[in-house]
Design a protein around this motif. Structure first.
Motif, PDB file in Angstrom:
ATOM      1  N   UNK A   1       0.715  -1.191  -0.135  1.00 44.81           N
ATOM      2  CA  UNK A   1      -0.095   0.090   0.080  1.00 44.81           C
ATOM      3  C   UNK A   1       0.756   1.308   0.006  1.00 44.81           C
ATOM      4  N   UNK A   2       0.630   2.177  -0.827  1.00 48.72           N
ATOM      5  CA  UNK A   2       1.513   3.422  -1.007  1.00 48.72           C
ATOM      6  C   UNK A   2       2.650   3.235  -1.450  1.00 48.72           C
ATOM      7  N   UNK A   3       3.151   2.187  -2.033  1.00 57.36           N
ATOM      8  CA  UNK A   3       4.490   1.776  -2.212  1.00 57.36           C
ATOM      9  C   UNK A   3       5.152   2.361  -3.384  1.00 57.36           C
ATOM     10  N   UNK A   4       6.326   2.500  -3.702  1.00 53.37           N
ATOM     11  CA  UNK A   4       7.293   3.224  -4.772  1.00 53.37           C
ATOM     12  C   UNK A   4       8.754   2.486  -4.662  1.00 53.37           C
ATOM     13  N   UNK A   5       8.997   2.468  -5.973  1.00 53.98           N
ATOM     14  CA  UNK A   5      10.536   2.159  -6.083  1.00 53.98           C
ATOM     15  C   UNK A   5      11.141   3.264  -6.975  1.00 53.98           C
ATOM     16  N   UNK A   6      12.435   3.488  -6.946  1.00 45.36           N
ATOM     17  CA  UNK A   6      13.264   4.732  -7.656  1.00 45.36           C
ATOM     18  C   UNK A   6      14.581   4.147  -7.902  1.00 45.36           C
ATOM     19  N   UNK A   7      15.081   4.795  -9.262  1.00 43.25           N
ATOM     20  CA  UNK A   7      16.348   4.513  -9.446  1.00 43.25           C
ATOM     21  C   UNK A   7      16.918   5.603 -10.042  1.00 43.25           C
ATOM     22  N   UNK A   8      18.147   6.122  -9.668  1.00 47.44           N
ATOM     23  CA  UNK A   8      18.785   7.355 -10.084  1.00 47.44           C
ATOM     24  C   UNK A   8      19.954   6.966 -11.008  1.00 47.44           C
ATOM     25  N   UNK A   9      19.848   7.565 -12.134  1.00 48.59           N
ATOM     26  CA  UNK A   9      21.112   7.368 -13.271  1.00 48.59           C
ATOM     27  C   UNK A   9      21.444   8.820 -13.866  1.00 48.59           C
ATOM     28  N   UNK A  10      22.342   8.886 -14.703  1.00 46.51           N
ATOM     29  CA  UNK A  10      22.763   9.805 -15.442  1.00 46.51           C
ATOM     30  C   UNK A  10      22.632   9.561 -16.882  1.00 46.51           C
ATOM     31  N   UNK A  11      22.018  10.496 -17.711  1.00 50.01           N
ATOM     32  CA  UNK A  11      21.415  10.054 -19.148  1.00 50.01           C
ATOM     33  C   UNK A  11      22.588   9.597 -19.952  1.00 50.01           C
ATOM     34  N   UNK A  12      23.711   9.790 -19.634  1.00 50.64           N
ATOM     35  CA  UNK A  12      25.025   9.243 -20.460  1.00 50.64           C
ATOM     36  C   UNK A  12      25.213   7.811 -20.337  1.00 50.64           C
ATOM     37  N   UNK A  13      24.984   7.382 -19.042  1.00 51.21           N
ATOM     38  CA  UNK A  13      25.007   5.880 -18.464  1.00 51.21           C
ATOM     39  C   UNK A  13      23.956   5.418 -17.850  1.00 51.21           C
ATOM     40  N   UNK A  14      22.473   5.302 -18.555  1.00 45.72           N
ATOM     41  CA  UNK A  14      21.413   4.806 -18.085  1.00 45.72           C
ATOM     42  C   UNK A  14      21.287   3.438 -17.435  1.00 45.72           C
ATOM     43  N   UNK A  15      22.328   2.572 -17.823  1.00 40.36           N
ATOM     44  CA  UNK A  15      22.352   1.294 -17.089  1.00 40.36           C
ATOM     45  C   UNK A  15      23.128   1.201 -15.920  1.00 40.36           C
ATOM     46  N   UNK A  16      23.942   2.300 -15.537  1.00 40.54           N
ATOM     47  CA  UNK A  16      24.636   2.275 -14.573  1.00 40.54           C
ATOM     48  C   UNK A  16      23.793   2.976 -13.274  1.00 40.54           C
ATOM     49  N   UNK A  17      23.057   2.253 -12.322  1.00 42.08           N
ATOM     50  CA  UNK A  17      22.374   2.864 -11.412  1.00 42.08           C
ATOM     51  C   UNK A  17      23.186   3.379 -10.391  1.00 42.08           C
ATOM     52  N   UNK A  18      22.842   4.661  -9.958  1.00 43.84           N
ATOM     53  CA  UNK A  18      23.723   5.077  -8.875  1.00 43.84           C
ATOM     54  C   UNK A  18      23.216   5.016  -7.492  1.00 43.84           C
ATOM     55  N   UNK A  19      21.965   5.268  -7.469  1.00 43.06           N
ATOM     56  CA  UNK A  19      21.303   5.479  -6.073  1.00 43.06           C
ATOM     57  C   UNK A  19      19.897   4.740  -6.538  1.00 43.06           C
ATOM     58  N   UNK A  20      19.414   4.009  -5.481  1.00 43.44           N
ATOM     59  CA  UNK A  20      17.949   3.435  -5.500  1.00 43.44           C
ATOM     60  C   UNK A  20      17.035   4.027  -4.368  1.00 43.44           C
ATOM     61  N   UNK A  21      15.943   3.847  -4.245  1.00 42.23           N
ATOM     62  CA  UNK A  21      15.099   4.235  -3.444  1.00 42.23           C
ATOM     63  C   UNK A  21      13.790   3.154  -3.319  1.00 42.23           C
ATOM     64  N   UNK A  22      13.321   3.004  -2.107  1.00 38.12           N
ATOM     65  CA  UNK A  22      12.245   2.232  -2.166  1.00 38.12           C
ATOM     66  C   UNK A  22      11.160   2.332  -0.524  1.00 38.12           C
ATOM     67  N   UNK A  23      10.156   2.145  -0.594  1.00 41.73           N
ATOM     68  CA  UNK A  23       9.326   2.110   0.432  1.00 41.73           C
ATOM     69  C   UNK A  23       8.195   2.747   0.255  1.00 41.73           C
ATOM     70  N   UNK A  24       7.499   3.585   1.241  1.00 41.91           N
ATOM     71  CA  UNK A  24       6.077   4.000   1.212  1.00 41.91           C
ATOM     72  C   UNK A  24       6.132   5.263   1.306  1.00 41.91           C
ATOM     73  N   UNK A  25       5.486   6.222   0.401  1.00 41.93           N
ATOM     74  CA  UNK A  25       5.384   7.706   0.255  1.00 41.93           C
ATOM     75  C   UNK A  25       4.827   8.057   1.457  1.00 41.93           C
ATOM     76  N   UNK A  26       3.804   7.384   2.236  1.00 37.98           N
ATOM     77  CA  UNK A  26       3.242   7.878   3.400  1.00 37.98           C
ATOM     78  C   UNK A  26       3.923   7.245   4.688  1.00 37.98           C
ATOM     79  N   UNK A  27       5.147   6.604   4.612  1.00 41.25           N
ATOM     80  CA  UNK A  27       5.911   5.936   5.795  1.00 41.25           C
ATOM     81  C   UNK A  27       7.316   6.190   5.616  1.00 41.25           C
ATOM     82  N   UNK A  28       8.052   4.830   5.490  1.00 42.74           N
ATOM     83  CA  UNK A  28       9.447   5.070   5.568  1.00 42.74           C
ATOM     84  C   UNK A  28       9.944   4.779   4.149  1.00 42.74           C
TER      85      UNK A  28
END
Length: 488
Positions: A227-254
């Protein structure tokens, strides 16, 4: 009569059955009073910055990649309060009042360390409904502007498609961040405690080349997902396959943020631990009639006292006045002039950044693209529209009528400038802090008969033909039900 949704489930079912027969956008349909929130849609932009330290935090980050991560964290941190509009989650969500054309919401947050963060929000269109806003903190050089147009449909759940975007700008780095406005599905309506789920895949795109791509999942019909879950990955457009940071959780919680290269946790945020700062607004007696809390004061007072007929009557005074105002403008060949925002045909920042993920953004050309008018922010002063008030009366006419009742003091006006900051609010008597059952009447709570020279333009006025019920028809239906039914 109780004004909570759970206590009015039978009436709610009747209302849902009625709107289920209407195809298309329901944004301007009038909802039953017990479904209504105590604020309008023009107040919602305050929740982009009610955590002022989060709003300005990215200005202090020197590393470009970490700065992009900070903006992602800021975005996630704004979502809960935007969806619940300051209400407790256990109380569910309610439908904001439909903002009228020209409605304003002005305020700021003041902090000795952070300085002043300020907000200007305006309803720039009513058909379709579009709200535009501008937030800025000069001390840290952080500013954001954006607009959203909502398209609401119903098919068991309420689906809200949001058309628009926001741009966050950091003066120090001359960077722009293109931020999407996610679509929403409101679930749990018939259970009496509606709650929002965000839906879809989106990208938050920076002019420095960093992109945060995230997906909102929510809980499915069969119970899978978070419930209210999300996942995210941050990258540079020059290196789209190289994930630099990731985020996961609930936007109404942790939410947990990790360095994807090492697996190390670099940050953790619980939005429940983020204290929301209350926006400061002018005292109600000093607000302009076009400011939201002044304009809707009688509606809010009736909602708090449980007077549902009073809610319908107070809303009708504003809404009928607005309809007449549009008719009058049309007869004169005029169009409403927005105060703080201008409609533009082209936004170069949006056009450049959105090409990296055009599917994340929807802009309706009918509703337009809206940008802040900086000169108006500096120079605009109360009264913003002269003697005209939202219900199509004039201040002088309203004051004359109020004087007959000994209420002439309500006609006082302020000439405070927006650029000079908020007018003093020493009594803290804004509508959000008034006890239940109280409230100040606005200048919009009286009606005037047309002067003789005006009589002609009121004769022969009729509603525009439509296949769908008008606001007035729905309002009349609901008032009749409220006065004859004892089921509530």
């Amino acid at each position: 009569m109780s004004n909570d949704i759970a206590s009015n489930r039978s009436a709610l079912k009747d209302f849902l059955a009625s709107i289920a027969t209407i195809s298309g956008d329901l944004s301007n349909i009038t909802a039953p009073p017990f479904v209504l929130s105590e604020h309008s849609t023009v107040e919602i932009p305050q929740y982009w910055a009610d955590h002022p330290s989060l709003f300005i935090s990215q200005a202090a980050e020197e590393d470009a990649g970490k700065r992009a991560l900070s903006v992602l964290k800021y975005f996630i941190g704004t979502l809960r309060n935007q969806q619940y509009a300051g209400r407790r989650e256990g109380d569910g969500v309610k439908k904001p009042l439909n903002a009228f054309l020209g409605e304003l919401f002005l305020g700021s947050w003041k902090n000795e360390e952070i300085g002043e963060t300020r907000l200007v929000a305006e309803q720039v269109s009513h058909h379709p409904p579009v709200t535009a806003c501008y937030l800025w903190n000069d001390k840290y050089g952080v500013r954001a502007e954006g607009f959203t147009q909502q398209e609401i449909t119903f098919s068991g759940n309420v689906s809200i498609k949001q058309k628009g975007y926001a741009i966050l700008h950091l003066d120090k780095y001359d960077e722009d961040y293109l931020i999407p406005v996610p679509n929403i599905k409101v679930k749990g309506i018939l259970g009496g405690t509606p709650y929002p789920e965000l839906q879809g895949d989106y990208s938050l795109i920076s002019s420095n080349g960093y992109v945060s791509h995230f997906k909102f999942e929510g809980k499915s019909l069969f119970g899978s997902g978070q419930k209210n879950g999300f996942e995210a990955r941050l990258f540079h457009v020059d290196r789209p396959d190289e994930i630099l940071y990731s985020a996961k959780g609930a936007w109404n919680g942790v939410s947990t943020f990790k360095d994807a290269r090492t697996g190390e946790e670099v940050d953790k945020m619980d939005v429940n631990d983020l204290a929301s700062a209350m926006i400061e607004v002018a005292d109600l007696s000093e607000q302009d009639p076009w400011e939201s809390r002044k304009a809707w004061a009688d509606v809010v007072s009736s909602l708090r006292s449980g007077d549902m007929k009073g809610v319908a009557n107070a809303k009708s005074r504003v809404e009928e006045g607005q309809r007449q105002m549009r008719t009058d403008e049309e007869s004169r060949g005029e169009h409403w002039k927005q105060l703080f925002f201008e409609r533009v045909e082209y936004d170069p920042v949006f056009e450049k950044l959105s090409t990296r993920d055009p599917g994340s953004f929807t802009v309706d050309t009918t509703g337009g693209i809206w940008k802040i008018n900086h000169e108006a922010v500096k120079s605009a002063k109360r009264p913003y529209h002269g003697d005209l008030v939202p219900n199509n009366e004039t201040v002088s006419g309203a004051i004359r009528k109020e004087s007959l009742n000994g209420d002439s003091h309500r006609g006082k006006r302020s000439n405070a400038s927006i650029e000079s900051g908020n007018p003093k609010s020493s009594s803290n008597e804004d509508i959000s802090r008034r006890p239940s059952g109280t409230g100040s009447s606005s200048l919009a709570d009286t009606r005037r008969d047309p002067e003789p020279q005006e009589q002609k333009r009121f004769e022969g006025v009729s509603a525009t033909p439509t296949d769908e019920p008008t606001d007035a028809q729905v309002e009349a239906f609901l008032r009749a039900k409220a006065s004859t039914s004892n089921r509530y």
